[in-house]
Design a protein around this motif. Structure first.
Motif, PDB file in Angstrom:
ATOM      1  N   LYS A  58       0.928  -1.179  -0.049  1.00 18.69           N
ATOM      2  CA  LYS A  58       0.008   0.034  -0.057  1.00 18.69           C
ATOM      3  C   LYS A  58       0.942   1.259   0.093  1.00 18.69           C
ATOM      4  CE  LYS A  58      -3.996   2.134   2.563  1.00 18.69           C
ATOM      5  NZ  LYS A  58      -4.858   1.845   3.534  1.00 18.69           N
ATOM      6  N   LEU A  59       0.834   2.151  -0.900  1.00 20.14           N
ATOM      7  CA  LEU A  59       1.662   3.192  -1.352  1.00 20.14           C
ATOM      8  C   LEU A  59       0.564   4.523  -1.155  1.00 20.14           C
ATOM      9  CD1 LEU A  59       4.021   2.001  -3.904  1.00 20.14           C
ATOM     10  CD2 LEU A  59       4.236   1.651  -1.579  1.00 20.14           C
ATOM     11  N   VAL A  60       0.703   5.346  -0.242  1.00 19.91           N
ATOM     12  CA  VAL A  60      -0.191   6.544  -0.164  1.00 19.91           C
ATOM     13  C   VAL A  60       0.421   8.064   0.158  1.00 19.91           C
ATOM     14  CG1 VAL A  60      -2.043   7.380   1.376  1.00 19.91           C
ATOM     15  CG2 VAL A  60      -1.844   4.800   1.026  1.00 19.91           C
ATOM     16  N   ALA A  61       0.175   8.750  -0.634  1.00 20.60           N
ATOM     17  CA  ALA A  61       0.399  10.172  -0.487  1.00 20.60           C
ATOM     18  C   ALA A  61      -0.901  11.217  -0.780  1.00 20.60           C
ATOM     19  CB  ALA A  61       1.667  10.756  -1.260  1.00 20.60           C
ATOM     20  N   PRO A  62      -0.920  12.484  -0.474  1.00 22.87           N
ATOM     21  CA  PRO A  62      -1.818  13.073  -0.891  1.00 22.87           C
ATOM     22  C   PRO A  62      -2.021  13.396  -2.238  1.00 22.87           C
ATOM     23  CG  PRO A  62      -0.327  14.360   0.843  1.00 22.87           C
ATOM     24  CD  PRO A  62       0.358  12.828   0.527  1.00 22.87           C
ATOM     25  N   ASP A  63      -3.381  13.771  -2.516  1.00 19.73           N
ATOM     26  CA  ASP A  63      -3.741  14.206  -3.971  1.00 19.73           C
ATOM     27  C   ASP A  63      -3.075  15.002  -4.526  1.00 19.73           C
ATOM     28  OD1 ASP A  63      -5.758  12.721  -2.837  1.00 19.73           O
ATOM     29  OD2 ASP A  63      -7.292  13.784  -3.704  1.00 19.73           O
ATOM     30  N   ASP A  64      -2.631  15.923  -4.001  1.00 12.26           N
ATOM     31  CA  ASP A  64      -1.484  17.012  -4.731  1.00 12.26           C
ATOM     32  C   ASP A  64      -0.053  16.988  -4.447  1.00 12.26           C
ATOM     33  OD1 ASP A  64      -1.450  17.565  -2.075  1.00 12.26           O
ATOM     34  OD2 ASP A  64      -2.094  19.789  -2.323  1.00 12.26           O
ATOM     35  N   SER A  65       0.498  15.841  -4.223  1.00 12.36           N
ATOM     36  CA  SER A  65       1.890  15.452  -3.940  1.00 12.36           C
ATOM     37  C   SER A  65       2.540  15.608  -5.314  1.00 12.36           C
ATOM     38  CB  SER A  65       1.990  14.308  -3.401  1.00 12.36           C
ATOM     39  OG  SER A  65       1.443  13.974  -1.936  1.00 12.36           O
ATOM     40  N   PRO A  66       3.437  16.370  -5.545  1.00 12.79           N
ATOM     41  CA  PRO A  66       4.252  16.229  -6.810  1.00 12.79           C
ATOM     42  C   PRO A  66       5.420  15.286  -6.824  1.00 12.79           C
ATOM     43  CG  PRO A  66       5.041  17.989  -5.650  1.00 12.79           C
ATOM     44  CD  PRO A  66       3.912  17.475  -4.691  1.00 12.79           C
ATOM     45  N   ASN A  67       5.559  14.669  -7.917  1.00 14.19           N
ATOM     46  CA  ASN A  67       6.534  13.606  -8.454  1.00 14.19           C
ATOM     47  C   ASN A  67       6.572  12.599  -7.338  1.00 14.19           C
ATOM     48  OD1 ASN A  67       7.674  16.504  -9.154  1.00 14.19           O
ATOM     49  ND2 ASN A  67       8.348  14.899 -10.846  1.00 14.19           N
ATOM     50  N   THR A  68       5.458  11.955  -6.575  1.00 11.69           N
ATOM     51  CA  THR A  68       5.781  10.954  -5.938  1.00 11.69           C
ATOM     52  C   THR A  68       5.011   9.560  -6.522  1.00 11.69           C
ATOM     53  OG1 THR A  68       3.297  11.783  -4.993  1.00 11.69           O
ATOM     54  CG2 THR A  68       5.106  12.354  -3.941  1.00 11.69           C
ATOM     55  N   ASP A  69       5.461   9.327  -7.728  1.00  9.82           N
ATOM     56  CA  ASP A  69       5.224   7.880  -8.334  1.00  9.82           C
ATOM     57  C   ASP A  69       5.077   6.795  -7.231  1.00  9.82           C
ATOM     58  OD1 ASP A  69       5.136   9.480 -10.702  1.00  9.82           O
ATOM     59  OD2 ASP A  69       7.100   8.257 -11.636  1.00  9.82           O
ATOM     60  N   GLY A  70       4.114   5.929  -7.405  1.00 11.87           N
ATOM     61  CA  GLY A  70       4.039   4.795  -6.326  1.00 11.87           C
ATOM     62  C   GLY A  70       5.131   3.677  -6.880  1.00 11.87           C
ATOM     63  N   ILE A  71       5.228   3.364  -8.018  1.00 16.12           N
ATOM     64  CA  ILE A  71       6.304   2.315  -8.479  1.00 16.12           C
ATOM     65  C   ILE A  71       6.800   3.027  -9.873  1.00 16.12           C
ATOM     66  CG2 ILE A  71       6.895   0.126  -9.001  1.00 16.12           C
ATOM     67  CD1 ILE A  71       4.155  -0.778  -7.250  1.00 16.12           C
ATOM     68  N   ASP A  72       8.325   3.124  -9.640  1.00 16.75           N
ATOM     69  CA  ASP A  72       8.803   3.683 -10.812  1.00 16.75           C
ATOM     70  C   ASP A  72       9.901   2.513 -11.467  1.00 16.75           C
ATOM     71  OD1 ASP A  72       9.357   6.585 -12.088  1.00 16.75           O
ATOM     72  OD2 ASP A  72      11.110   5.368 -12.205  1.00 16.75           O
ATOM     73  N   ILE A  73       9.525   2.244 -12.791  1.00 18.26           N
ATOM     74  CA  ILE A  73      10.340   0.947 -13.215  1.00 18.26           C
ATOM     75  C   ILE A  73      11.027   1.523 -14.449  1.00 18.26           C
ATOM     76  CG2 ILE A  73      10.157  -1.346 -14.264  1.00 18.26           C
ATOM     77  CD1 ILE A  73       7.318  -1.428 -12.942  1.00 18.26           C
ATOM     78  N   SER A  74      12.401   1.252 -14.496  1.00 11.24           N
ATOM     79  CA  SER A  74      12.903   1.420 -15.728  1.00 11.24           C
ATOM     80  C   SER A  74      14.343   0.485 -15.844  1.00 11.24           C
ATOM     81  CB  SER A  74      13.975   2.908 -15.493  1.00 11.24           C
ATOM     82  OG  SER A  74      14.570   2.828 -14.405  1.00 11.24           O
ATOM     83  N   GLU A  75      14.442   0.108 -17.018  1.00 13.37           N
ATOM     84  CA  GLU A  75      15.640  -0.956 -17.488  1.00 13.37           C
ATOM     85  C   GLU A  75      15.237  -2.285 -16.784  1.00 13.37           C
ATOM     86  OE1 GLU A  75      19.368   1.081 -18.252  1.00 13.37           O
ATOM     87  OE2 GLU A  75      18.418   2.742 -17.399  1.00 13.37           O
ATOM     88  N   SER A  76      14.253  -2.592 -16.476  1.00 12.86           N
ATOM     89  CA  SER A  76      13.804  -3.858 -15.906  1.00 12.86           C
ATOM     90  C   SER A  76      13.109  -4.811 -16.720  1.00 12.86           C
ATOM     91  CB  SER A  76      13.500  -3.665 -14.615  1.00 12.86           C
ATOM     92  OG  SER A  76      14.017  -2.860 -13.652  1.00 12.86           O
TER      93      SER A  76
END
Length: 144
Positions: free
Chosen positions: A47-65
């Motif tokens: 469970k990943l939670v942040a306020p609606d207006d949070s900038p740059n708070t991706d839940g899961i960021d995937i790269s080169e995987s």
């Protein structure tokens, strides 16, 4: 502090056979979980939670995987629930409750004319509540 200087909550790089199970993350200063250059990843019951207006708070960021399975999760961060970036393939997202936020995003791809590759992404049986998008592909315009 600019978003680019804030830390990611959990960062995994060059991991094989990674399992992330049963964690909760609240109000990360930036991305909650970053997966980079990893193979055979399983993420479930998180469970990943942040306020609606949070900038740059991706839940899961995937790269080169590759071979990443995300299932039975809840992500509401105000930004992308999952961001899938260049060099990623065989990503399966199943039974995710996503929102509020931007939805599930592939990209941004092709910035400054660069070639980007993302392959075999599946989003199945997910619920989107108060999101700007469901699943989407973000690209930059071709500059000539």
């Amino acid at each position: 502090m600019p978003a680019s200087e804030r830390p990611t909550q959990l960062h995994f790089q060059n991991c094989n056979d990674l399992n992330i199970i049963g964690i909760t993350s609240f109000n990360s200063p930036r991305n909650h979980i970053e997966i980079k250059e990893c193979k055979r990843v399983k993420i479930t019951k998180i469970k990943l939670v942040a306020p609606d207006d949070s900038p740059n708070t991706d839940g899961i960021d995937i790269s080169e995987s590759s071979d990443v399975d995300i299932y039975d999760t809840v992500v509401g961060t105000g930004d992308d629930c999952v961001a899938i970036n260049n060099g990623s393939m065989n990503i399966n997202i199943t039974r995710m409750n996503c929102g509020p936020g931007h939805g599930i995003s592939v990209g941004s791809l092709g910035r400054d004319g660069e070639e980007s590759m993302v392959e075999n992404i599946q989003v199945t049986d997910c619920t989107f509540v108060r999101t700007e998008n469901g699943a989407r592909i973000k690209t930059w315009p071709c500059l000539k």
